[in-house]
Design an enzyme around this catalytic site. Structure first.
Site, PDB file in Angstrom:
ATOM      1  N   GLU A 176       0.674  -0.847  -0.270  1.00 36.64           N
ATOM      2  CA  GLU A 176       0.002   0.216   0.466  1.00 36.64           C
ATOM      3  C   GLU A 176       1.392   1.625   0.015  1.00 36.64           C
ATOM      4  O   GLU A 176       0.802   2.000   0.691  1.00 36.64           O
ATOM      5  CB  GLU A 176      -0.868  -0.140   1.542  1.00 36.64           C
ATOM      6  CG  GLU A 176      -1.888  -1.166   1.447  1.00 36.64           C
ATOM      7  CD  GLU A 176      -3.182  -1.101   2.258  1.00 36.64           C
ATOM      8  OE1 GLU A 176      -4.030  -1.309   1.707  1.00 36.64           O
ATOM      9  OE2 GLU A 176      -2.908  -0.245   3.618  1.00 36.64           O
ATOM     10  N   GLU A 294      -5.993  -6.844  -1.625  1.00 37.89           N
ATOM     11  CA  GLU A 294      -6.209  -7.177  -0.893  1.00 37.89           C
ATOM     12  C   GLU A 294      -8.181  -6.225  -0.072  1.00 37.89           C
ATOM     13  O   GLU A 294      -8.033  -5.373  -0.881  1.00 37.89           O
ATOM     14  CB  GLU A 294      -6.014  -6.034   0.509  1.00 37.89           C
ATOM     15  CG  GLU A 294      -5.774  -6.146   1.921  1.00 37.89           C
ATOM     16  CD  GLU A 294      -4.671  -5.293   2.966  1.00 37.89           C
ATOM     17  OE1 GLU A 294      -3.531  -4.896   2.408  1.00 37.89           O
ATOM     18  OE2 GLU A 294      -4.935  -4.356   3.620  1.00 37.89           O
TER      19      GLU A 294
END
Length: 712
Positions: A176, A294
């Protein structure tokens, strides 16, 4: 090394573009689960079960169709994990290399592939926190030295894994990385951010670090037992395309998978927007796979923790809706050409172990296991990888709904059966209990498919409903479905042809007793709330300090309301009633209503929970011929619209007309058959001149006239 990396990246990009001729259908679709917490949860006392029997969680996931396990790797998690006071038998820290080895071994033993995620941090890396590992802090402001550290660390880890036969099929370089990679300086004694490196906005710095990790993966992969696919990772649908274009423009090209996180709870957006975003990425970047690496979704709103917002299209929050959401999510990614979906930490269950945020799990309401027994929940999203949901991702979704309100539902629950359950051999399929008497079941059927179905009150063929002749379109006993080219819903009330959510229009009266209220109501009494769309409406005087407001509403309507002695929002708090806490059912300050299937009255003394009792109830009043009444319009004066209300005791042909002061008719407001009860008509006088007018109601032999004033 940086120049060589860029040349290597361009060469591999050319190779990837050549390989793109392979059809997307030749690639497997990955149903992934991040199981990074499992080893620790078991050490903390968790005993995972399947159908009441202790079972290896990796086997549970594999048997349900999971084919990819994601596992995180932290550089040195000991500094923040060791101080946590854990139960006896729990290791000092997890998500280090030794823990990762164990996870990979367990995944491989069950035939699942592995995605290893390098966080390049001692703690979670995410959009708000990209902490530089403490062992590299001395080179934090030296990009070349930091890049070299990343290269050698990545290479060393992968060589050790390969030497143990544990090479992963995917390597995720970073986690991320929306703001970049390794840009934050950690606080001395915590995992919080103390500062930012001076080159945090230098995307060439970030690109060089990414390429260092990528180069190490490629170098080891050339001779390893497995040559991993390299994955990068952005979080959110917004900015997804920009972020990858930015990296590519800075020379980061030699990777295979454009990964992203997308959670409704944190990113909002719909499943349709997810599909559109993936489709755009697939079209814009033909040399790369696109994967949702995710996500997560809740099955309960009773446990707190993270991921607390539910998609309004998938309510109520129950396990079956978690399953439906994840299946629709994955089908959308499939349709768009994506290659996989990974659910984050579906086995993070409650134990006595500690995290930095306290004891237990922040994922109890998301994990696929019952919080009390740690038994796999077979009605939740743990079933989402099952192949039966993906025979054709383009098939419409078909939902069967039955409203059991007023029916004594079997302890076994409500079921549905039909041709869609198994051809000639029908099966009984349990429906999800959505509450309020509503039960549902979803499936996916080809366009043009058709057949019979019916509902059952219990798991017994003899407990079927009797379908009325008017809708028993199959064999004169069963309901019928015909699937169109888009998602469809077949909803009914039990043993009825009425839709499941059919409502009844009922007469509703709101009434307030102002006697002994202690307030000045000489200027009138008013009501506001959801019933008026929060307009302030004047109430009618019934005499003896009692005021009422009448209207038609639909059964099932609900909302807030309260009374006032002003017709304006200016300083309205000085004029509204203070509703006692015990009956302030909405917002802690307002009264509440729920409309039943029959006429109803809500009657209270001002500012109290005390109901008022009248000599006659609503039904008795509406039966009296004397109940014919035309009420004063509101607002008055007005410009250019006002509401006119009237009441008739029984069904009649009604005429409501507007006259000027000479008696000339200037407008027919409404005419036609009206049911007995209360009616509200909006008058639009936009084409009339200012002045005083008469409005007249006629129903049968009864007539009543009032004045109104138009001011422009």
């Amino acid at each position: 090394m940086n120049t060589l990396l860029r040349y290597a990246g361009l060469l591999l990009l050319f190779k990837l573009l050549m390989l793109n001729s392979i059809s997307a259908q030749d690639q497997p679709f990955y149903f992934g689960a991040d199981l990074s917490y499992v080893n620790q949860m078991e050490d903390c006392g968790a005993e995972y079960q399947f159908q009441g029997e202790p079972t290896d969680p990796f086997k549970i996931f594999a048997d349900e169709g999971t084919n990819l396990v994601r596992v995180r790797l932290w550089v040195d998690p000991s500094r923040w994990q060791e101080p946590l006071d854990q139960p006896e038998g729990v290791k000092p820290y997890y998500s280090d290399l030794e823990d990762v080895k164990k996870t990979i071994e367990r995944a491989q033993a069950e035939g699942m592939e592995v995605m290893l995620g390098f966080h390049y941090s001692d703690f979670w890396a995410d959009p708000g926190r990209q902490l530089i590992p403490r062992r590299w802090l001395d080179v934090a402001e030296n990009p070349e030295a930091l890049t070299d550290s990343v290269y050698h660390y990545t290479k060393r880890v992968l060589e050790e894994l390969d030497s143990n036969g544990l090479m992963p099929e995917f390597v995720k370089v970073g986690n991320e990385n929306n703001p970049g990679i390794m840009i934050h300086i950690p606080e001395e004694d915590s995992f919080e951010t103390a500062g930012t490196v001076s080159s945090a906005d230098d995307w060439q710095r970030h690109a060089d670090i990414f390429n260092a990790g990528i180069s190490a993966v490629r170098e080891v992969g050339e001779t390893a037992s497995i040559n991993p696919k390299i994955t990068l990772h952005w979080s959110n649908l917004d900015g997804l395309e920009w972020w990858y274009k930015n990296l590519i423009s800075h020379g980061v090209t030699d990777f295979d998978v454009m990964g992203f996180s997308y959670y409704y709870a944190w990113h909002e957006g719909s499943i349709a927007e997810l599909e559109s975003a993936v489709e755009t990425m697939v079209e814009e970047f033909p040399g790369y796979d696109v994967m949702a690496v995710e996500t997560g979704y809740l099955w309960s709103d009773q446990y707190g923790g993270i991921i607390n917002e539910a998609d309004p299209e998938y309510l109520p929050v129950i396990p079956e809706k978690q399953l439906e959401y994840m299946v629709d999510y994955s089908r959308a990614v499939m349709r768009a050409g994506g290659t996989g979906v990974v659910f984050w930490e579906p086995a993070w269950v409650d134990t006595p172990c500690r995290t930095p945020w306290g004891i237990g799990s922040s994922h109890t309401h998301v994990a696929f296991f019952d919080p009390e027994t740690t038994n796999f929940m077979e009605n939740g999203a743990g079933k989402w990888p099952n192949s039966r949901f993906y025979e054709n991702p383009h098939d419409p979704k078909v939902t069967f709904i039955v409203n059991m309100s007023g029916v004594d539902v079997s302890d076994e629950g409500v079921f549905v059966t039909g041709d869609f359950t198994g051809g000639d051999d029908w099966e009984l399929v349990q429906m999800a209990d959505e509450g309020e008497g509503i039960y549902s079941y979803f499936t996916y059927l080809p366009e043009g498919s058709e057949g019979a179905f019916y509902f059952l009150n219990g798991e017994d063929w003899d407990s079927r409903e009797t379908v009325p002749d008017a809708c028993a379109d199959r064999w004169d006993t069963d309901r019928e479905y015909i699937v169109g080219d888009s998602d469809m819903v077949f909803d009914y009330k039990w043993a009825s042809c009425d839709p499941a959510y059919a409502t009844t229009e009922v007469n509703v009266t709101f009434r307030v007793d102002m006697a002994d209220s202690g307030v000045d109501f000489s200027g009138g009494v008013y009501i506001t709330g959801d019933l008026t769309d929060w307009d302030i409406m004047q109430m009618n005087s019934d005499g003896e300090d009692i005021y009422s407001y009448d209207l038609e509403m639909s059964s099932g309507d609900e909302g807030a309301y309260y009374y006032l002695t002003t017709d304006t929002w200016d300083n309205y708090m000085d004029y509204r009633e203070t509703v006692p806490e015990e009956c302030a059912d909405w917002y802690g300050s307002d009264r509440g209503y729920v409309i039943p299937d029959e006429d109803v009255e809500f009657a209270y003394k001002w500012g109290t929970c005390q109901e008022i009792q009248l000599e006659t109830n609503l039904a008795e009043r509406t039966e009296k011929p004397g109940d014919f009444e035309l009420f004063q319009n509101y607002p008055n004066p007005f410009n250019p619209t006002t509401q006119i209300s009237f009441r008739i005791p029984e069904s009649a042909v009604v005429s409501l007309r507007l006259f000027d002061m000479t008696g000339r008719e200037v407008k027919e407001i409404t005419t036609g058959l009206k049911s007995g009860g209360y009616h509200h008509i909006e008058l639009d006088a936009g084409n009339l001149s200012s002045g005083i007018y008469l409005y007249q109601l006629q129903a049968g032999e009864q007539t009543q006239t009032r004045k109104l004033t138009l001011i422009k």
